[in-house]
Scaffold this motif. Structure first.
Motif, short mmCIF file in Angstrom:
data_model
loop_
_atom_site.label_atom_id
_atom_site.label_comp_id
_atom_site.label_asym_id
_atom_site.label_seq_id
_atom_site.Cartn_x
_atom_site.Cartn_y
_atom_site.Cartn_z
N PRO A 105 -52.69 -36.22 47.48
CA PRO A 105 -51.46 -35.69 46.88
C PRO A 105 -51.73 -34.91 45.60
N LEU A 106 -51.11 -33.74 45.51
CA LEU A 106 -51.35 -32.86 44.37
C LEU A 106 -50.73 -33.38 43.08
N ASN A 107 -49.78 -34.31 43.17
CA ASN A 107 -49.12 -34.85 41.98
C ASN A 107 -49.66 -36.23 41.62
N ALA A 108 -50.98 -36.40 41.75
CA ALA A 108 -51.61 -37.69 41.52
C ALA A 108 -52.78 -37.55 40.53
N PRO A 109 -53.12 -38.65 39.82
CA PRO A 109 -54.24 -38.60 38.89
C PRO A 109 -55.53 -38.17 39.58
N GLY A 110 -56.21 -37.23 38.97
CA GLY A 110 -57.44 -36.69 39.54
C GLY A 110 -57.19 -35.44 40.37
N MET A 111 -55.94 -35.26 40.80
CA MET A 111 -55.57 -34.09 41.60
C MET A 111 -54.70 -33.13 40.79
N GLY A 112 -53.79 -33.70 40.00
CA GLY A 112 -52.86 -32.90 39.22
C GLY A 112 -52.04 -33.80 38.32
N GLU A 113 -50.92 -33.30 37.86
CA GLU A 113 -50.06 -34.04 36.94
C GLU A 113 -49.07 -34.92 37.70
N LEU A 114 -48.89 -36.13 37.21
CA LEU A 114 -47.83 -36.99 37.74
C LEU A 114 -46.49 -36.34 37.43
N ASP A 115 -45.59 -36.34 38.42
CA ASP A 115 -44.29 -35.69 38.23
C ASP A 115 -43.11 -36.61 38.52
N GLY A 116 -43.40 -37.91 38.69
CA GLY A 116 -42.33 -38.86 38.98
C GLY A 116 -42.00 -38.97 40.46
N ASN A 117 -42.70 -38.20 41.30
CA ASN A 117 -42.40 -38.19 42.74
C ASN A 117 -43.53 -38.71 43.62
N LEU A 118 -44.61 -39.20 43.01
CA LEU A 118 -45.72 -39.74 43.80
C LEU A 118 -45.35 -41.13 44.28
N VAL A 119 -45.35 -41.33 45.59
CA VAL A 119 -45.04 -42.64 46.16
C VAL A 119 -46.33 -43.28 46.65
N SER A 120 -46.67 -44.42 46.05
CA SER A 120 -47.78 -45.24 46.53
C SER A 120 -47.19 -46.25 47.49
N VAL A 121 -47.94 -46.60 48.53
CA VAL A 121 -47.46 -47.54 49.54
C VAL A 121 -48.38 -48.75 49.60
N ASP A 122 -47.82 -49.89 50.06
CA ASP A 122 -48.67 -51.05 50.28
C ASP A 122 -49.39 -50.86 51.63
N PHE A 123 -50.26 -51.77 51.99
CA PHE A 123 -51.05 -51.60 53.21
C PHE A 123 -50.23 -51.78 54.48
N ALA A 124 -48.97 -52.16 54.36
CA ALA A 124 -48.06 -52.18 55.51
C ALA A 124 -47.34 -50.84 55.64
N GLY A 125 -47.61 -49.93 54.71
CA GLY A 125 -46.99 -48.61 54.73
C GLY A 125 -45.64 -48.54 54.05
N LYS A 126 -45.23 -49.62 53.38
CA LYS A 126 -43.94 -49.64 52.70
C LYS A 126 -44.08 -49.12 51.27
N PRO A 127 -43.08 -48.40 50.78
CA PRO A 127 -43.14 -47.89 49.40
C PRO A 127 -43.39 -49.02 48.40
N PHE A 128 -44.32 -48.78 47.49
CA PHE A 128 -44.71 -49.78 46.51
C PHE A 128 -44.35 -49.34 45.09
N SER A 129 -44.60 -48.08 44.79
CA SER A 129 -44.38 -47.58 43.44
C SER A 129 -44.07 -46.09 43.49
N LYS A 130 -43.21 -45.64 42.59
CA LYS A 130 -42.94 -44.21 42.47
C LYS A 130 -43.26 -43.80 41.04
N ASP A 131 -44.22 -42.90 40.90
CA ASP A 131 -44.70 -42.51 39.58
C ASP A 131 -44.69 -40.99 39.41
#
Length: 138
Positions: free
Chosen positions: A112-138
């Protein structure tokens, strides 16, 4: 004197506990620059990161149980808990992971381009748990 000794012992134990909670080993391809950017992000956030370069990321992911549909370019293990961080998951989401030992791992799938190491966090990066469910939005 006993009180002083007890205070020093408690402070030392707390320091070791804090350090163990922040120790992460990340496995990354030796030719990937964005992985190094994520490592820098995690170190800047106070994590103690041990980076291991390997050309066999598929085996690492299989061994650690990373769902292939959620894979990314690097995989990290929290030393104190065994929890898995797949890809460019922000430090804030890792802290949330550490607060919930029932979650085996989290992922920022792909690159994802809006993730650390790729680009700037913009509040729209969704991390998921290993079941594929949304875990965090940063």
């Amino acid at each position: 004197m006993r009180v002083l000794f007890a205070a020093v012992a408690l402070l030392t134990a707390t320091s070791f506990s804090h350090a163990a909670g922040n120790a992460i080993t990340v496995y990354q391809d030796p030719n990937c620059g964005c992985c190094a950017g994520w490592v820098d992000h995690m170190r800047d956030a106070g994590f103690d990161v041990n980076a291991i370069k390997t050309g066999d990321m598929v085996s690492v992911k299989q061994k650690l149980g990373v769902p292939m549909a959620l894979s990314s370019c690097h995989t990290a293990v929290v030393e104190g808990t065994g929890q898995i961080i797949e890809g460019h998951v922000p430090a804030s989401a890792v802290n949330k992971l550490l607060a919930d030992s029932s979650v085996k791992g989290v992922s920022a799938p792909g690159m994802p381009l809006n993730a650390p190491g790729m680009g700037e966090l913009d509040g729209n990066l969704v991390s998921v748990d290993f079941a594929g469910k949304p875990f965090s939005k940063d």
